[in-house]
Structure formats: C-alpha cells, structure tokens
Write an enzyme that holds these catalytic residues in place. Structure first.
Site, mmCIF file in Angstrom:
data_model
loop_
_atom_site.group_PDB
_atom_site.id
_atom_site.type_symbol
_atom_site.label_atom_id
_atom_site.label_comp_id
_atom_site.label_asym_id
_atom_site.label_seq_id
_atom_site.Cartn_x
_atom_site.Cartn_y
_atom_site.Cartn_z
ATOM 1 N N LYS A 22 0.825 -1.210 0.000
ATOM 2 C CA LYS A 22 0.000 0.000 0.000
ATOM 3 C C LYS A 22 0.861 1.262 0.000
ATOM 4 O O LYS A 22 2.056 1.190 0.320
ATOM 5 C CB LYS A 22 -0.922 -0.022 1.217
ATOM 6 C CG LYS A 22 -0.176 -0.102 2.532
ATOM 7 C CD LYS A 22 -1.136 -0.456 3.654
ATOM 8 C CE LYS A 22 -0.427 -0.381 4.994
ATOM 9 N NZ LYS A 22 -1.304 -0.745 6.094
ATOM 10 N N TYR A 37 12.185 32.232 2.007
ATOM 11 C CA TYR A 37 11.023 33.025 2.401
ATOM 12 C C TYR A 37 11.188 33.629 3.796
ATOM 13 O O TYR A 37 11.668 32.948 4.714
ATOM 14 C CB TYR A 37 9.767 32.159 2.405
ATOM 15 C CG TYR A 37 9.269 31.778 1.036
ATOM 16 C CD1 TYR A 37 8.790 32.752 0.153
ATOM 17 C CD2 TYR A 37 9.268 30.447 0.631
ATOM 18 C CE1 TYR A 37 8.336 32.390 -1.104
ATOM 19 C CE2 TYR A 37 8.797 30.087 -0.618
ATOM 20 C CZ TYR A 37 8.336 31.061 -1.485
ATOM 21 O OH TYR A 37 7.883 30.710 -2.716
HETATM 22 C C1 LIG Z 1 -0.604 -1.550 6.790
HETATM 23 C C2 LIG Z 1 -1.154 -2.785 7.254
HETATM 24 C C3 LIG Z 1 -0.315 -3.872 7.481
HETATM 25 C C4 LIG Z 1 1.190 -3.783 7.426
HETATM 26 O O1 LIG Z 1 1.633 -3.210 8.609
HETATM 27 P P1 LIG Z 1 3.161 -3.027 9.014
HETATM 28 O O2 LIG Z 1 3.105 -2.626 10.414
HETATM 29 O O3 LIG Z 1 3.709 -1.964 8.131
HETATM 30 O O4 LIG Z 1 3.824 -4.317 8.804
HETATM 31 C C5 LIG Z 1 -0.904 -5.070 7.832
HETATM 32 N N1 LIG Z 1 -2.243 -5.183 7.938
HETATM 33 C C6 LIG Z 1 -3.074 -4.147 7.751
HETATM 34 C C7 LIG Z 1 -4.528 -4.339 7.883
HETATM 35 C C8 LIG Z 1 -2.565 -2.909 7.403
HETATM 36 O O5 LIG Z 1 -3.377 -1.890 7.220
#
Ligand SMILES: *Cc1c(COP(=O)(O)O)cnc(C)c1O
Length: 736
Positions: A400, A627
C-alpha cells in the site's frame, strides 16, 4: 517453509523433459530392443510435453479459471512471447524445410495447416498448440465455472484420444471415420491446441489451487510418488496393448496420461529448490534446437566417417544429440542474455534506466530528486522475515501507499522474483496499478471499496476485504462472484465485524456471491511484549481463533487466516496464521528507534533519497535566503539550492536548521524554510561543492548516515509516514 514459493523442482524437470523430447525424436534404445524403445519413447517420454503445458497453466491460468479475472494482459504477454519464438523457430527451420522440399505440393492450405496447427517442423506443433490451448481455455473461462471448463477439456481430450492412440476403434465406425477425416484435413493430428493442450493447461491451473489451499504438498510426497508410479505403469500397459493390436494412429494420447501427469506435477512441486530461471531458457532452446542438432550430428558423423558409432548406435547417437543440443542451447541462451544485457547497459549509458512514463521513454531517473532502492537489502529483509515464519506460513507483503513510498510495481516485481505470490494493498486503485504493472498472484485489498468500483475487483482479480456484515451484503448484492477475505474486529475497533458477532460473521461466509477465502484481523498493540500489551494482544488472538474455530465447526474449513503484521511477526510469531502481512519491516525499518531496539531484528533500509544540487552561491553578511528572512547570514556563507521540497515529501518541519543533508560525506544544515520544490542548505566549510553534484536527504554518504528514524524524530512522527509520503515526483530506481 519456502517450498511452495520455490519452483526449482519444475525448472529442473524442464531440462529432463527437453531431453525426453529429444529421445522421442532419436529412439535411443532402438539398437537394443524395439519394445524397450517403444516404452521409453512412445509411452514414458510422452509425459514431457504435457508437463510444459501444465507449467504454463500453473502460472497463467488460475487468475482466469478461479479468479474470473477480466485482465487479459498476462495472456497477451505470453502470446506475444510465443509468437516471437515461433517466428524465430519458423525462420530457423525454413532452410531445412526448403532443402527437404517439405512445402512442395502442400499448397496454400497445406502450408497454412503447418503454420497454424501442425508446426512447420515436426516438433514445432507445440508452439501453436500452447497458444490455441491457452486462448481456448481463457475463452471458456469467461462464461463457464472452472468445473465446466474442466469438463469441456476432458471431453475434447476424449475426442482427441479417438483420433490418436484409439483411432483403430473410431475408424471402424464410418461416420466417425468421416468426421475424423475432416479433422485431419485441418490438423494432421488431434494432438494439438484444441484436443490435447486444454486438459493439461487446466490441470496445471487446478494444481496451483490445490497447493494454495491445502498446503499439504510437502507431507504427502510418498503417496503422490506412488500415484505417479502406478499410473505410469498402467499407461505403459495401455500403450503396449494398443500397440500390440495396432490400434494407434499416433501415440501421444493415453487415458492414463492425465492421471500420471497429475501426480508427476504435484510430485515436482514438493521438491524444495530455488527457482532456476536460467534452466527455463536453456530447456526451451534444447526443445527448439534439438532437431537441428540431430541433422548436425548426422552430417558431422558422415563427414568424419563415424556413422557406425554416432548414428547407428542409437544410444550413442542420442547422447551426442543431447550434448550438442545442450551446448547450442547454452550458447543461444547465453548470447541472448548478453545481448539483453548490452541493450540494458546501452540504455543505462543513454540514461534510460528505469520505468517508462506512459509509452514514452522516461527521463534520466537520477535527474532531479530520486529514490534509490537497495535490492540486496530488500532481499535480505525478505529472508530475515521468512526465517521467522512457521512452516506453511507465507509472507503477504503490504504494497500500500506505493509500497511505503518505495514504488509499488518496482518492489512487487522484485518480490515476485524471490517467490512471493501474495500481496496486500489499501485500495482498489493500488491493486489495479500492480496488475497493470504485470504483477500476478493474489492481491488483497485491505480497505474500503466503493460499490462503483466493484467491477474492478473482478476485472483485475482482486480480493476485497469485507469490513462488516452490512458491507458483505452490499458486495453480495452486486450479483457477481467476488473473492473476499472477511475482516473481524478483535479490539482495534477500526475495520471488521465485531468478533463476538459470530452469527453475522458466519452469515458473511454464506453470502452467495462472495467467495470467502480468508479470515483476518489486525493487532493494535503489538509493538512491545510488555505485560499490558501482551495480555491485550493475546486476547485479540484468542478472540480471532475462537471465531475461526466457530466457523470451522460449522463446515467453513478451507479458509486462510492471518493476523500478524511486521511487529506481530517480530514480537508474537507464535500467534501463527497462514499469512503475515508485513509492511514496514520489509522495507528495513520499524516505526521508531525504540521499536527497532526492542525487536533486535536485523533489518536493512531499502530506501535512500538523493537530490541534485541546482545552484551553489555566496550569501553575504546580512543577507537572508528563502522566504521571510528566516535564515540570515551573520557573516559570509556559502549555500546550495537543492531540487527537492516539501511537495516531494521532505517534511517542512525540518526547516531552519532542524534537518540536515549530506554533501561530500559531511552534514549541511537546512537553511531557512523548506519550499514546495526547493530547499536551501548551508554548505559553508564543505570544500569544492559544485552544481550538478548529489546531496543525500536520506541514506548514507561516506561515514555519515541520515536514517529515516532521524528524519521521523525531527519531524515528530514515525518512519512509516516519512517513507510513505515520499512524493510521486521522485523517480524510483534500483541502485547499482
Ligand atoms: C498496513 C497494514 C499492514 C502492514 O503493517 P506493518 O506494520 O507496516 O507491517 C498489515 N495489515 C493491515 C490491515 C494494514 O493496514
């Protein structure tokens, strides 16, 4: 634990299969016993080509047969490759065709039949067959469930059987004889893409599913091997009988061949070995080149007057053909690789190192500001995390937020190279991006999807999370089958049906249009094993497994479970599950330094951020830069302007000396306020800095390093936010 991800067994057998095909065409035992040679080449070696079909089906077709994916790109890519290969092969054998006068008297129809069905040389039928077969199965899968596609394939195989090994029976019936006459005018044999290939393609796909679901491949090896030996024995008996009574028109298709192949393929999957990509290339070229090598060996033997040994002794002949073919195949595969490398290095020299933007050749990745990815570190993190998995457990990396800013397609493809087949993303668009980038395997969407986007789930074969019972009903009401994992809330109180609402959860599994393949939850306090966190986490796990047990008792058994993310795996590996949804740790980080110290995990950061120095200039006493006079020179200073700003993900809170960058291995503090696209740094005291050189925003330069932890601490956040917000304007490229 890695055997399901490593296809070395298949790769090694590709070589064996190629040599078996060479045996079919040289009859190695003919000098000693015609019976033995028949058994070897007309029966046993007949496993070779179906194996190739199954391997294709195994990797290509599950998404269509089971996922009802509408995404035709993987198929198209395969067809393109086969087309090219077939074109090369046709040209390669054209001189032999012409020399032997094989086109004479064939007419246009005959040549067409050769090109589109029979192959222009005796072994080349395989290429059109695999193309026709894959297209046919894909076509059938659009309208039919996989069971029906399997039925049709078996039916086609039966028709093929009676035009092949069982033709002697069909021939007796005038109507059948006439029908097969028509068939044979279109394709010289029924051993082709229509009657022969589909059953093996479908079986390959089916086995991939079997392995996925039951996870029993490694324990059942002995039984599978026995199944193979028995069915091969029966197939031998079948072949000998048919041969004895002169029933065969051709000898490629037996009733016992599909069962034998089923066991053989599963057996090969149980062998633990690293995938051996090079063998794929070499075995393919042995297949394509060995007939040419047969001609070479015959000609060569004649030239040196050694025909009695190298031609008349069938076994010696076979062995020489194998050696020569293998040699030629290695040369071609090696040359092909060198050419590919040359092209790649030329492109690199020309500055074309990475991805393309649309159809255009992209700009030089290291032009302005960019992310350099460390491939070795990613691989080491994968290995490290995999070493913590329990048997049968698999990684399902979180891709993601553009793979936490690292570049989703780039990273996912590399993970595929090391055998990872399942991924998770936050939203549909991210899943679609992966598919469009050529990522195969399972993709789970962890977050909410609007009903307007439901069709995309099917089109791109994505697995949707059911976030509660009401959402399940909504998804069900769209009327088409979708793959889902059901999320339950065991204490985080974010997404998921509440764990105690077991009836609702069960009802989700009953919804007609949902193909519920998994059950999962998310831990909310897994960052430490401190007593309070530990009690809470274990409570979450027991609620989760209670729900899973409840479902199991009610007949819902074949479902995948998962609850661990990065911290979960590092701190609570004992909580199990079929997948681990690792995100941050895969990228070599934990959320903060404390976490990293607690876990003592050997993780290596994958991301570095680099930028070009646009301008170097003097700033005289009393002048200010940037700035709002926020940086004023008390005495004469030297400053550099970097081509990166907060729009690229550099937190603006690092302004005014809070943050630093590295130039020539030395620290240069950020001067004044970070702009949207530019950042000014103070380089007084760093000798010889020139425009066009690089500065390091995150990563190592000489003995100095700026870590994601440092940036996160200064910006008052966690590393996850820092890396995942790295902007789209940064190009991502693997470092060398
Ligand atoms: C983002 C996410 C993960 C991964 O989490 P990490 O702590 O980065 O390993 C796993 N499960 C769900 C539902 C997530 O949203």
């Amino acid at each position: 634990m890695a055997e399901e991800k490593q296809y070395g067994g298949l790769d090694y057998f590709r070589m064996a299969a190629a040599f078996l095909v060479a045996a079919i065409h040289t009859s190695p035992l003919a000098s000693f016993s015609t019976e033995a040679d028949f058994v070897l080449t007309r029966v046993a070696a007949r496993v070779a080509v179906p194996f190739f079909f199954m391997a294709t089906g195994f990797f290509l077709l599950p998404q269509y047969l089971f996922g009802h994916s509408m995404d035709n790109r993987p198929l198209r890519r395969l067809l393109k490759k086969l087309f090219l290969l077939y074109g090369i092969a046709i040209l390669l054998y054209l001189p032999v065709n012409l020399y032997a006068g094989q086109f004479e008297g064939a007419g246009i129809g005959g040549v067409l039949r050769m090109v589109w069905m029979d192959g222009t040389f005796y072994h080349l039928w395989y290429l059109p067959a695999v193309m026709w077969g894959a297209v046919l199965v894909r076509f059938l899968s659009r309208g039919l469930p996989w069971t029906a596609v399997t039925g049709v394939s078996i039916f086609l195989y039966l028709i093929g059987l009676f035009g092949d090994s069982y033709y002697g029976f069909a021939e007796q019936v005038p109507a059948l004889r006439a029908a097969y006459g028509v068939l044979f005018s279109i394709s010289s044999y029924t051993r082709n893409g229509i009657f022969y290939a589909p059953v093996f393609l479908v079986m390959g796909a089916g086995i991939s599913r079997l392995g996925n679901q039951s996870g029993i491949l490694h324990v059942e090896r002995a039984r599978i091997a026995a199944g193979f030996v028995i069915s091969l024995g029966l197939m031998t008996a079948e072949g000998l009988l048919l041969h004895r009574f002169g029933i065969q028109r051709h000898d490629s298709m037996y009733i016992m061949l599909p069962p034998a192949m089923f066991f053989l393929f599963r057996l090969l999957l149980t062998f633990r070995a690293e995938s051996a990509k090079r063998l794929r290339m070499i075995s393919m070229w042995i297949y394509l080149l060995h007939p040419l090598c047969i001609i070479l060996v015959r000609g060569g033997a004649k030239a040196v007057r050694m025909e009695s040994l190298f031609v008349e002794n069938s076994l010696a002949h076979y062995l020489v053909v194998c050696v020569v073919s293998c040699f030629c195949a290695c040369v071609v595969a090696f040359a092909g690789k060198t050419v590919a490398e040359r092209i790649a290095s030329k492109r690199k020299a020309a500055g074309i190192t990475g991805f393309t933007v649309g159809k255009q050749k992209r700009r030089f990745a290291e032009g302005r500001a960019w992310i350099e990815l460390n491939r070795e570190h990613l691989r080491e993190n994968v290995r490290m995390l995999e070493s913590l998995l329990s048997p049968g457990q698999l990684l399902m990396p979180a891709m993601k937020a553009n793979a936490y800013g690292h570049g989703a397609v780039t990273v996912a493809k590399e993970l595929q190279n090391v055998g990872i087949r399942s991924f998770c993303v936050a939203c549909v668009a991210e899943g679609v991006e992966l598919r469009k980038g050529g990522v195969t395997g399972e993709i789970l969407v962890l977050g909410y999807t609007h009903p307007m986007d439901f069709p995309l789930l099917r089109k791109y074969d994505l697995i949707q999370t059911v976030v509660d019972y009401a959402y399940g009903r909504l998804l069900d009401s769209c009327g088409k089958k979708v793959r889902v994992h059901v999320k339950i809330d065991t204490g985080m109180h974010r997404l998921g049906e509440r764990a105690e609402k077991k009836k609702e959860i069960r009802r989700i599994f009953r919804l007609k249009n949902l193909r519920a393949e998994g059950l999962y939850t998310h831990l909310s306090a897994d960052e430490t094993r401190d007593p309070a966190e530990r009690a809470f986490t274990e409570g979450q796990a027991s609620l989760f497994y209670e729900a899973a047990g409840y479902l199991n008792k009610r007949g819902i058994i074949e479902i995948k479970t998962h609850l661990l993310a990065s911290y979960g795996l590092l701190n609570y590996p004992e909580l199990g599950g079929d997948y681990v949804r690792a995100g941050i740790a895969l990228y070599g980080l934990l959320s903060d330094r404390q976490g990293a110290e607690n876990c003592k995990a050997d993780l290596r950061p994958v991301m570095s951020v680099k930028v070009r120095i646009a301008v170097v200039k003097d700033l005289y006493q009393g002048e200010s830069a940037g700035y709002g006079f926020s940086y004023r020179a008390a005495e004469d200073r030297k400053i550099a302007v970097l081509a990166i700003g907060y729009a690229d993900g550099l937190p603006r809170s690092l302004s005014c000396g809070c943050g630093r960058v590295l130039i020539h291995g030395k620290s240069a503090p950020i001067a004044g306020r970070i702009c949207m696209d530019q950042t000014i740094v103070d380089i007084t005291g760093i000798e010889g800095v020139k425009a066009g050189e690089t500065a390091t925003i995150m990563g190592r330069d000489g003995n100095e390093e700026i870590t994601a932890y440092e940036i996160a601490e200064k910006a008052g956040t966690i590393t996850n936010e820092i890396v995942s917000r790295m902007g789209v304007r940064l190009e991502r490229a693997w470092g060398s």
